[in-house]
Design a protein around this motif. Structure first.
Motif, PDB file in Angstrom:
ATOM      1  N   SER A   1       0.854  -1.187   0.000  1.00 12.29           N
ATOM      2  CA  SER A   1       0.000   0.000   0.000  1.00 12.29           C
ATOM      3  C   SER A   1       0.886   1.232   0.000  1.00 12.29           C
ATOM      4  CB  SER A   1      -0.912   0.013   1.224  1.00 12.29           C
ATOM      5  OG  SER A   1      -0.183   0.387   2.387  1.00 12.29           O
ATOM      6  N   PHE A   2       0.267   2.425  -0.013  1.00 16.28           N
ATOM      7  CA  PHE A   2       1.030   3.668   0.065  1.00 16.28           C
ATOM      8  C   PHE A   2       1.753   3.793   1.400  1.00 16.28           C
ATOM      9  CE2 PHE A   2      -2.009   5.151  -3.226  1.00 16.28           C
ATOM     10  CZ  PHE A   2      -1.075   5.488  -4.181  1.00 16.28           C
ATOM     11  N   GLY A   3       1.203   3.182   2.438  1.00 20.51           N
ATOM     12  CA  GLY A   3       1.765   3.352   3.768  1.00 20.51           C
ATOM     13  C   GLY A   3       2.645   2.238   4.264  1.00 20.51           C
ATOM     14  N   GLY A   4       2.635   1.075   3.587  1.00 20.53           N
ATOM     15  CA  GLY A   4       3.425  -0.029   4.088  1.00 20.53           C
ATOM     16  C   GLY A   4       3.213  -1.292   3.282  1.00 20.53           C
ATOM     17  N   CYS A   5       3.668  -2.404   3.852  1.00 23.00           N
ATOM     18  CA  CYS A   5       3.534  -3.684   3.178  1.00 23.00           C
ATOM     19  C   CYS A   5       3.589  -4.814   4.202  1.00 23.00           C
ATOM     20  CB  CYS A   5       4.636  -3.878   2.130  1.00 23.00           C
ATOM     21  SG  CYS A   5       6.302  -4.005   2.806  1.00 23.00           S
ATOM     22  N   TYR A   6       3.227  -5.995   3.738  1.00 26.89           N
ATOM     23  CA  TYR A   6       3.386  -7.196   4.548  1.00 26.89           C
ATOM     24  C   TYR A   6       4.485  -8.022   3.915  1.00 26.89           C
ATOM     25  CZ  TYR A   6       2.540 -11.131   7.542  1.00 26.89           C
ATOM     26  OH  TYR A   6       2.705 -12.116   8.487  1.00 26.89           O
ATOM     27  N   VAL A   7       5.413  -8.494   4.740  1.00 29.42           N
ATOM     28  CA  VAL A   7       6.540  -9.294   4.273  1.00 29.42           C
ATOM     29  C   VAL A   7       6.420 -10.692   4.869  1.00 29.42           C
ATOM     30  CG1 VAL A   7       9.045  -9.535   4.311  1.00 29.42           C
ATOM     31  CG2 VAL A   7       8.036  -7.268   4.053  1.00 29.42           C
ATOM     32  N   ASP A   8       6.339 -11.696   4.000  1.00 25.67           N
ATOM     33  CA  ASP A   8       6.327 -13.089   4.435  1.00 25.67           C
ATOM     34  C   ASP A   8       7.753 -13.479   4.794  1.00 25.67           C
ATOM     35  OD1 ASP A   8       3.582 -13.381   3.742  1.00 25.67           O
ATOM     36  OD2 ASP A   8       4.136 -13.800   1.668  1.00 25.67           O
ATOM     37  N   ALA A   9       7.953 -13.971   6.016  1.00 27.64           N
ATOM     38  CA  ALA A   9       9.292 -14.362   6.455  1.00 27.64           C
ATOM     39  C   ALA A   9       9.184 -15.351   7.602  1.00 27.64           C
ATOM     40  CB  ALA A   9      10.084 -13.131   6.901  1.00 27.64           C
TER      41      ALA A   9
ATOM     42  N   ASP B   1       4.265 -11.654  13.290  1.00 22.76           N
ATOM     43  CA  ASP B   1       3.816 -13.007  13.598  1.00 22.76           C
ATOM     44  C   ASP B   1       5.033 -13.895  13.365  1.00 22.76           C
ATOM     45  OD1 ASP B   1       2.948 -15.680  13.489  1.00 22.76           O
ATOM     46  OD2 ASP B   1       0.934 -15.053  12.909  1.00 22.76           O
ATOM     47  N   PRO B   2       5.659 -14.396  14.435  1.00 24.36           N
ATOM     48  CA  PRO B   2       6.912 -15.147  14.287  1.00 24.36           C
ATOM     49  C   PRO B   2       6.834 -16.330  13.326  1.00 24.36           C
ATOM     50  CG  PRO B   2       6.463 -14.705  16.594  1.00 24.36           C
ATOM     51  CD  PRO B   2       5.245 -14.278  15.819  1.00 24.36           C
ATOM     52  N   ARG B   3       5.640 -16.842  13.058  1.00 26.06           N
ATOM     53  CA  ARG B   3       5.497 -17.983  12.161  1.00 26.06           C
ATOM     54  C   ARG B   3       5.337 -17.580  10.700  1.00 26.06           C
ATOM     55  NH1 ARG B   3       0.302 -20.079  14.423  1.00 26.06           N
ATOM     56  NH2 ARG B   3       0.130 -17.851  14.687  1.00 26.06           N
ATOM     57  N   PHE B   4       4.859 -16.351  10.446  1.00 26.82           N
ATOM     58  CA  PHE B   4       4.490 -16.004   9.072  1.00 26.82           C
ATOM     59  C   PHE B   4       5.161 -14.767   8.503  1.00 26.82           C
ATOM     60  CE2 PHE B   4       0.794 -18.297  10.800  1.00 26.82           C
ATOM     61  CZ  PHE B   4       0.810 -19.381   9.947  1.00 26.82           C
ATOM     62  N   GLY B   5       5.395 -13.740   9.298  1.00 31.08           N
ATOM     63  CA  GLY B   5       5.988 -12.542   8.733  1.00 31.08           C
ATOM     64  C   GLY B   5       5.729 -11.303   9.560  1.00 31.08           C
ATOM     65  N   MET B   6       5.810 -10.138   8.894  1.00 27.69           N
ATOM     66  CA  MET B   6       5.702  -8.869   9.616  1.00 27.69           C
ATOM     67  C   MET B   6       5.065  -7.805   8.747  1.00 27.69           C
ATOM     68  SD  MET B   6       9.764  -8.012   9.607  1.00 27.69           S
ATOM     69  CE  MET B   6      10.695  -8.668   8.223  1.00 27.69           C
ATOM     70  N   GLY B   7       4.355  -6.910   9.412  1.00 26.87           N
ATOM     71  CA  GLY B   7       3.783  -5.745   8.759  1.00 26.87           C
ATOM     72  C   GLY B   7       4.731  -4.570   8.935  1.00 26.87           C
ATOM     73  N   LEU B   8       5.036  -3.888   7.835  1.00 27.63           N
ATOM     74  CA  LEU B   8       5.945  -2.754   7.870  1.00 27.63           C
ATOM     75  C   LEU B   8       5.203  -1.475   7.522  1.00 27.63           C
ATOM     76  CD1 LEU B   8       9.013  -4.186   5.898  1.00 27.63           C
ATOM     77  CD2 LEU B   8       8.610  -4.242   8.364  1.00 27.63           C
TER      78      LEU B   8
END
Length: 118
Positions: free
Chosen positions: A44-52, A83-90
Motif C-alpha cells: 500500500s502507500f503506507g506499508g507492506c506485509y513481508v512473508d518471512a 507473527d513469528p510464524r508467518f511474517g511482519m507488517g511494515l
C-alpha cells in the motif's frame, strides 16, 4: 469490554487498504545490519506485509528493498506487527520523491489489473 489478553487485529490498525503484491524483498535491520531475504504479499502507500520465517520484532527499524522486473523500491520502515510464524507488517517511515513515484506507479498498475479482473 476489551479483553486485555487478546492480541490486536493488525488489519484493523491499517489506515490504507493493501493490494496483493508478490515480489522479492530484502529487509535490513538498521541497527545491526542483519539482512533478511523474504517476499512481499501485500503493498500500500503506507506499508507492506513481508512473508518471512524469522521476522524482526515489533518496533524494529529497517531498510526495505522490493525487487521487481520494473524497478527496485527502497525505503526505511518500522515493524508495526510481527507473527513469528508467518511474517511482519511494515510501515514506511522515510521515502524519497523518486521512490514515492515508483510506488505510486506500481499501485496504479495493480489497481488497474484488479479492475479488469472484476
Amino acid at each position: 469490554m476489551i479483553q486485555r489478553n487478546q492480541p490486536l487485529q493488525p488489519a484493523n490498525k491499517r489506515s490504507v487498504r493493501r493490494c496483493p503484491f508478490v515480489a522479492s524483498a530484502e529487509v535490513t535491520e538498521l541497527r545491526s545490519g542483519a539482512l533478511l531475504s523474504a517476499r512481499t504479499s501485500e503493498l500500500s502507500f503506507g506499508g507492506c506485509y513481508v512473508d518471512a520465517h524469522s521476522p524482526f520484532p515489533d518496533g524494529t527499524l529497517v531498510g526495505l528493498r522490493i525487487l521487481r522486473d520494473r524497478g527496485v523500491f527502497e525505503t526505511k520502515a518500522k515493524v508495526v506487527y510481527c507473527d513469528p510464524r508467518f511474517g511482519m507488517g511494515l510501515a514506511f517511515t522515510e521515502m524519497t520523491p523518486e521512490q514515492r513515484s515508483l510506488l505510486e506507479a506500481w499501485l496504479a498498475e495493480i489497481v488497474s489489473q484488479l479492475r479488469t479482473i472484476s
